[in-house]
Write an enzyme that holds these catalytic residues in place. Structure first.
Site, PDB file in Angstrom:
ATOM      1  N   SER A 220       1.031  -1.453  -0.081  1.00  0.00           N
ATOM      2  CA  SER A 220      -0.172   0.080  -0.077  1.00  0.00           C
ATOM      3  C   SER A 220       0.961   1.230  -0.158  1.00  0.00           C
ATOM      4  CB  SER A 220      -0.907  -0.004   1.325  1.00  0.00           C
ATOM      5  OG  SER A 220      -1.580   1.294   1.413  1.00  0.00           O
ATOM      6  N   GLY A 222      -0.367   4.387   0.229  1.00  0.00           N
ATOM      7  CA  GLY A 222      -1.059   5.317   0.838  1.00  0.00           C
ATOM      8  C   GLY A 222      -2.048   5.942  -0.348  1.00  0.00           C
ATOM      9  N   ALA A 223      -2.101   7.356  -0.599  1.00  0.00           N
ATOM     10  CA  ALA A 223      -2.942   7.988  -1.519  1.00  0.00           C
ATOM     11  C   ALA A 223      -2.288   7.841  -2.982  1.00  0.00           C
ATOM     12  CB  ALA A 223      -2.841   9.431  -1.247  1.00  0.00           C
ATOM     13  N   GLY A 225      -1.478   4.876  -4.185  1.00  0.00           N
ATOM     14  CA  GLY A 225      -2.151   3.706  -4.929  1.00  0.00           C
ATOM     15  C   GLY A 225      -1.485   2.488  -4.080  1.00  0.00           C
ATOM     16  N   GLY A 251      -6.251  -0.497   5.690  1.00  0.00           N
ATOM     17  CA  GLY A 251      -5.523  -1.495   4.937  1.00  0.00           C
ATOM     18  C   GLY A 251      -5.919  -2.912   5.310  1.00  0.00           C
ATOM     19  N   ASP A 252      -6.653  -3.237   6.358  1.00  0.00           N
ATOM     20  CA  ASP A 252      -7.035  -4.446   6.574  1.00  0.00           C
ATOM     21  C   ASP A 252      -8.251  -4.705   5.683  1.00  0.00           C
ATOM     22  OD1 ASP A 252      -5.216  -4.399   8.742  1.00  0.00           O
ATOM     23  OD2 ASP A 252      -6.739  -3.299  10.138  1.00  0.00           O
TER      24      ASP A 252
END
Length: 325
Positions: A220, A222-223, A225, A251-252
């Site tokens: 991940s 974050g913003a 992608g 994220g989970d």
């Protein structure tokens, strides 16, 4: 069926605030109490999709009893391991502009007997599981090699393992060849010991984790992608987010979406993106249901933008616990 293992679960209280003004009395505009811990959140997201999940977790004291009640109320089959210490309570402060402040307690220390009972419960309940998702920080009493032991035992039983861990616990588990690891950008930078400034840096870092043993890496960013690197290819994806309310458990939820869709390939990455994007638009650590997803807002491509600069360059090794655990 997806079995989740959460060695350090929590009772999560989330307060929505107009703004956090340190040193003053702040009145919350909203409040939620949820069962927490990364593996617990994966189970909650799987259950919200209408699929079966079993959550293995140590529980103790009044907070642990409330976690069990909350899981039952959400229709989640729990396999609790009784422990003497009280389950930790965490607090999240979600401001109106999307800024999130988390206060995570350390949790109880597990005895030798409790550690062995946790492993044995995983073994007993993993029969028939399509995936075992091992997630989150390790409580006191569990050595950094505990996840490595769990991965080895699960593979010996023929199960596939998804590991969402960080620091030494992640590194020690890699030689046991987990089927997929899911670091965020900070954890990925920490694992390879260097900053990540571009998507290309993240791709190379993911490849390094695969060289150390991970069969696939779902990262991940974050913003910016998400990235999937596995034997069959490398894919990059982004998702449309209308508004951010809370990123607790996003994220989970993303990992749950990935596993629900088979845990491999671009379709699984698209599902991960859709679930993660939906989660950040919900309050507290609410997990998205199918009606919350926006598949049309997801883009996945094998043409990875290697030169794209990450919105926030990710630093290398950090001292102390990784943020978000």
């Amino acid at each position: 069926m997806i079995l989740t293992v959460t060695p350090n679960p929590s009772l999560d209280r989330t307060y929505e605030l107009p703004a956090l003004d340190r040193g003053s009395v702040v009145r919350a505009t909203g409040e939620r109490v949820d069962p927490g811990g990364k593996g617990v959140n994966v189970s909650r997201a799987v259950a919200a999709s209408g699929r079966r999940t079993v959550a293995v977790l140590p529980l103790g004291g009044a907070p642990g009893a409330l976690v069990a009640d909350l899981l039952a109320a959400q229709g989640i089959e729990a396999a609790p391991v009784p422990v003497a210490g009280a389950t930790r309570s965490n607090i999240a402060l979600a401001e109106a502009d999307g800024v999130l402040t988390k206060i995570n307690a350390p949790g109880p220390e597990l005895s030798a007997a409790e550690r062995e009972l946790l492993l044995e419960t995983v073994r007993l309940r993993s029969r028939g599981a399509d995936w075992i998702a091992c997630c989150g920080s390790l409580p006191r009493g569990l050595a950094p090699s505990w996840y490595a032991d769990l991965v080895a035992r699960a593979h010996a039983a023929g199960a596939r393992i998804a590991l969402d861990a960080s620091g030494p616990a992640l590194l020690k588990a890699l030689p046991e060849r987990p089927d997929v690891v899911k670091p965020n950008a900070g954890e990925l930078a920490e694992a390879v010991g260097r900053p990540l400034a571009t998507v290309g840096d993240a791709v190379r870092a993911a490849a390094e984790l695969r060289e150390r043993g991970a069969r696939a890496v779902l990262a991940s960013l974050g913003a910016d992608g998400q990235l999937l690197v596995e034997d069959t290819g490398t894919w990059f994806g982004t998702a449309r987010v209308a508004a951010v309310r809370s990123n607790v458990g996003a994220g989970d939820s993303s990992l749950a979406g990935f596993l629900i869709a088979g845990g491999t390939g671009p379709d699984a990455l698209a599902s991960a993106l859709a679930h993660g994007a939906a989660a950040v638009g919900l309050p507290g650590s609410v997990m998205p249901a199918p009606a919350d997803l926006d598949p049309a807002g997801v883009t996945v491509t094998s043409q990875v933008p290697l030169e794209r600069v990450l919105t926030e360059p990710v630093k290398g090794p950090v001292k102390g616990p990784v943020k978000g655990r």
